[in-house]
Design a protein around this motif. Structure first.
Motif, PDB file in Angstrom:
ATOM      1  N   ASN A 150      -2.251 -33.111 -42.027  1.00 22.61           N
ATOM      2  CA  ASN A 150      -2.449 -31.964 -41.137  1.00 22.61           C
ATOM      3  C   ASN A 150      -2.972 -32.351 -39.760  1.00 22.61           C
ATOM      4  O   ASN A 150      -3.098 -31.502 -38.882  1.00 22.61           O
ATOM      5  N   ARG A 151      -3.271 -33.630 -39.527  1.00 25.12           N
ATOM      6  CA  ARG A 151      -3.676 -34.073 -38.197  1.00 25.12           C
ATOM      7  C   ARG A 151      -2.476 -34.262 -37.274  1.00 25.12           C
ATOM      8  O   ARG A 151      -2.646 -34.483 -36.075  1.00 25.12           O
ATOM      9  N   MET A 152      -1.269 -34.215 -37.848  1.00 27.98           N
ATOM     10  CA  MET A 152      -0.064 -34.426 -37.046  1.00 27.98           C
ATOM     11  C   MET A 152       0.830 -33.193 -37.106  1.00 27.98           C
ATOM     12  O   MET A 152       0.897 -32.501 -38.122  1.00 27.98           O
ATOM     13  N   LYS A 153       1.527 -32.967 -36.017  1.00 32.53           N
ATOM     14  CA  LYS A 153       2.511 -31.899 -35.990  1.00 32.53           C
ATOM     15  C   LYS A 153       3.816 -32.388 -36.617  1.00 32.53           C
ATOM     16  O   LYS A 153       4.158 -33.570 -36.499  1.00 32.53           O
ATOM     17  N   PRO A 154       4.562 -31.508 -37.272  1.00 25.75           N
ATOM     18  CA  PRO A 154       5.838 -31.917 -37.873  1.00 25.75           C
ATOM     19  C   PRO A 154       6.835 -32.478 -36.865  1.00 25.75           C
ATOM     20  O   PRO A 154       7.724 -33.250 -37.228  1.00 25.75           O
ATOM     21  N   THR A 155       6.674 -32.100 -35.587  1.00 30.45           N
ATOM     22  CA  THR A 155       7.584 -32.588 -34.546  1.00 30.45           C
ATOM     23  C   THR A 155       7.105 -33.889 -33.924  1.00 30.45           C
ATOM     24  O   THR A 155       7.773 -34.451 -33.068  1.00 30.45           O
ATOM     25  N   SER A 169      -4.501 -38.919 -34.579  1.00 32.04           N
ATOM     26  CA  SER A 169      -5.902 -38.536 -34.471  1.00 32.04           C
ATOM     27  C   SER A 169      -6.127 -37.112 -34.962  1.00 32.04           C
ATOM     28  O   SER A 169      -5.209 -36.290 -35.014  1.00 32.04           O
ATOM     29  N   GLY A 170      -7.397 -36.817 -35.261  1.00 31.78           N
ATOM     30  CA  GLY A 170      -7.759 -35.485 -35.707  1.00 31.78           C
ATOM     31  C   GLY A 170      -8.462 -34.670 -34.645  1.00 31.78           C
ATOM     32  O   GLY A 170      -8.885 -33.548 -34.904  1.00 31.78           O
TER      33      GLY A 170
END
Length: 655
Positions: free
Chosen positions: A594-599, A638-639
């Motif tokens: 969840n720290r990264m966007k799917p795109t 990163s978060g």
């Protein structure tokens, strides 16, 4: 420290390379001729807020931040327990370092450091397990000797706008011809940080920190030097920002994270070439981490406490067998003892549970190594070999006791060729390994976004890295370009199961991974005049998980830096641009994070201006404007977002 001797030190790094490096062979080697890709830099830790920030300008090293109190280095695409950290020649990694980003580097005080060295593509032969793609060594500032006995000292203050940091340091040194000591104390308060664009505070991200370091050095007779160091760094209430923002937590923090260490080292300088120098080091380290977490609407407050005490002994003999052949041989022993507990607090009731690791676990490694350097006129040759034996004992009342014993051989070989006075070609091949540690073997419970189960049947991860590069050193131009290819096998991967525990998907660990990393690193510096320099750095890593036919996790994008530096008498100034390209090559693990966007992570570029004014030999002012364009950006993986526009002010008084 005298202001008369201060070099440019923007962003904590000196503007010049260290001419002699030691991490490649544990022997002093001229950087221009070294056969392995290594970078040594002087640092000025009082000019950056924390140790991870030192590496934002180092080729081949990418900085990830899960939270402000963290900071994990990616060396050629790997991080966490797959990258080795060494502090004053002593392993910093312990047996609970986890896979993926961690916060442990942030528990090292930057005020106490003088030099860093990054050995890329090697390190297992020199320092043992965990150096699959490289090793990072951090070296403390040592009190020096002086023919005339005298005292020196420093008082330092730093602040960042909007209350994002307030720090104070005090340091005292005493020097004599045969003895010296220093004491350093610092206190830092980090506030919640803003993000670029809208300037909104990212809450909670702030925490408090305290540092204390004491050193003593003594010359004993004609041939013996005795060095001693004691250090404690602690941080209070370090929040994990993305847990609170994205995972429905009221509280999720390191209530207390701390690092303590002490070592005593005897150095005997011999007069026989076969015993040029003998070093014997005894060390003790303690890593402590207390965590608290509570979900919104839940009555349960979970408290976890993990402590690792590491005893270390290193014996090393350095020899100069003739004018062209030098060597280093040694043995190392490290033993970890683990205390781990977990307690659920529900109203006034306390329910003890099994800790993240089996309480009372031990983890010991014994190694022997032999390293050699040959200086053959135009040729420089390096060769090394190490054997390491690892034994782990896990007294687990939940899933049963286990004893795990494993051994590994590693080697490296490198050569450089001087093409004239200013140009050097270099090439090397090195094997690396990472023995499964207690985090792999025995972790049980919620880690990040998953639930993990113990796995006692794991085997060591291994790597083979090939490097090829060229260096150019002239009075007006310094440049280095290298390419690399790393084969990774028996990688320990987390395999998602169909189980769900406490609302988290359950993962098991297996040696199923086979992957490769490839890329390049380029650094270039041009002297435009007596007082002006232009520098460029660029790094790229491509990582592919062959066994799963997908990108490797958290691979950094193309990233780099450009800076223009000017110095004249009392004034030093710099304009710096840091940038990173877009990264949308994501693995399944990245997509589940969840720290990264799917795109993917968007590309970015930020501009900083820095200035130092030496008002007198005793007073120095510093000012920095960071992210002047107030650009919204996030380091890949990163978060927490990077700081928005801010101003930093520094004041030093030295005597």
């Amino acid at each position: 420290m005298s202001l008369l001797g201060v070099r440019l030190a923007f962003a904590g790094l000196s503007d010049t390379l260290v001419n002699v490096v030691v991490s490649a062979s544990r022997l002093p080697v001229n950087h221009a001729r070294v056969a392995l890709p290594i970078l040594g830099l002087r640092v000025h830790g009082d000019q950056i807020p924390n140790t991870p920030e030192l590496f934002k300008s180092v080729p081949g090293v990418f900085l990830q931040r899960t939270n402000q109190g963290g900071g994990s280095l990616f060396v050629r695409g790997l991080t966490g327990n797959q990258t080795l950290l060494v502090l004053d020649g002593i392993r910093f990694n312990n047996s609970t370092f986890r896979y993926g980003p961690n916060q442990y580097l942030n528990t090292i005080d930057p005020f106490s450091l003088e030099q860093i060295e990054v050995l890329r593509g090697s390190g297992s032969v020199q320092y043992g397990s965990d150096a699959l793609t490289g090793a990072v060594q951090l070296m403390s500032t040592k009190p020096q000797f002086s023919a005339l006995a005298h005292w020196t000292g420093q008082v330092f203050l730093r602040g960042i706008s909007q209350g994002m940091e307030t720090s104070a340091l005090s340091k005292i040194n005493y020097q004599r011809a045969r003895s010296s000591f220093s004491i350093l104390a610092a206190r830092k308060k980090f506030g919640d940080i803003t993000r670029g664009g809208d300037g909104v505070f990212q809450r909670p991200t702030g925490y408090d920190e305290q540092n204390l370091t004491a050193q003593y050095r003594q010359k004993i007779g004609k041939h013996i030097l005795w060095e001693n160091l004691i250090q404690q760094n602690s941080q209070d209430h370090v929040p994990v920002y993305h847990k609170v923002q994205l995972e429905n937590y009221t509280v999720n923090e390191m209530t207390w994270q701390a690092y303590r260490r002490a070592y005593s080292r005897l150095i005997y300088q011999g007069e026989h070439p076969w015993i040029d120098q003998v070093e014997l080091t005894a060390s003790i380290q303690q890593s402590m981490e207390k965590r608290s977490m509570q979900k919104n609407g839940s009555l349960t407050l979970r408290n976890e406490d993990d402590q690792v005490r590491t005893l270390g002994i290193i014996g090393q003999v350095k020899s100069r067998l003739n004018d062209s052949w030098s060597s280093s041989h040694g043995i190392e022993y490290y033993a970890d003892g683990i205390t781990s507990s977990r307690m659920d607090q529900i109203n006034t009731s306390n329910i003890p549970l099994r800790g993240l690791y089996p309480n009372g676990s031990t983890y010991a490694t014994t190694s022997a190594f032999s390293l050699h350097e040959w200086n053959l006129q135009k040729w420089q040759v390096h060769a090394g070999l190490r054997y390491q034996q690892t034994q782990a004992f896990l007294p687990d009342t939940t899933v049963g006791n286990a004893i795990v014993s494993q051994g590994a051989w590693v080697y490296d070989l490198g050569t450089s060729l001087a093409l004239g006075q200013n140009v050097t070609l270099f090439a090397s091949i090195a094997s690396g390994f990472r023995a499964p540690n207690l985090d792999d073997l025995g972790s049980l419970g919620v880690v990040d976004f998953r639930y993990e189960l113990p796995a006692y049947g794991l085997k060591p991860e291994s790597s083979i890295t090939k490097n090829l590069g060229i260096r150019v050193h002239t009075n007006k131009w310094n440049s280095e370009f290298s390419v690399f290819h790393t084969e990774l096998s028996q990688l320990i991967s987390r395999i998602k199961t169909s189980q769900v525990i406490q609302g988290y998907p359950v993962y098991r660990k297996e040696n199923v991974g086979q992957a490769f990393l490839a890329g390049f690193e380029w650094m270039n510096k041009v002297y435009l005049g007596q007082n002006l320099t232009l520098s460029n750095q660029l790094s790229y890593t491509f990582g592919e998980q062959i066994s799963q036919a997908e990108p490797m996790r958290r691979i950094p994008p193309l990233f780099g830096q450009m800076d223009l530096k000017y110095h004249h008498r009392k004034v030093q100034m710099a304009g710096i641009c840091l940038f990173a390209a877009r990264q949308d090559r994501l693995s399944a693990g990245d997509l589940a994070d969840n720290r990264m966007k799917p795109t993917g992570t968007a590309g970015w570029a930020i501009f900083n201006l820095q200035a130092i004014y030496n008002y007198s030999p005793h007073i120095r002012f510093g000012m920095q404007g960071e992210n002047l364009g107030n650009v919204p950006y996030r380091m890949h993986g990163s978060g927490v977002d990077g700081m928005g526009r801010n101003v930093q002010i520094q004041l030093s008084y030295l005597w």
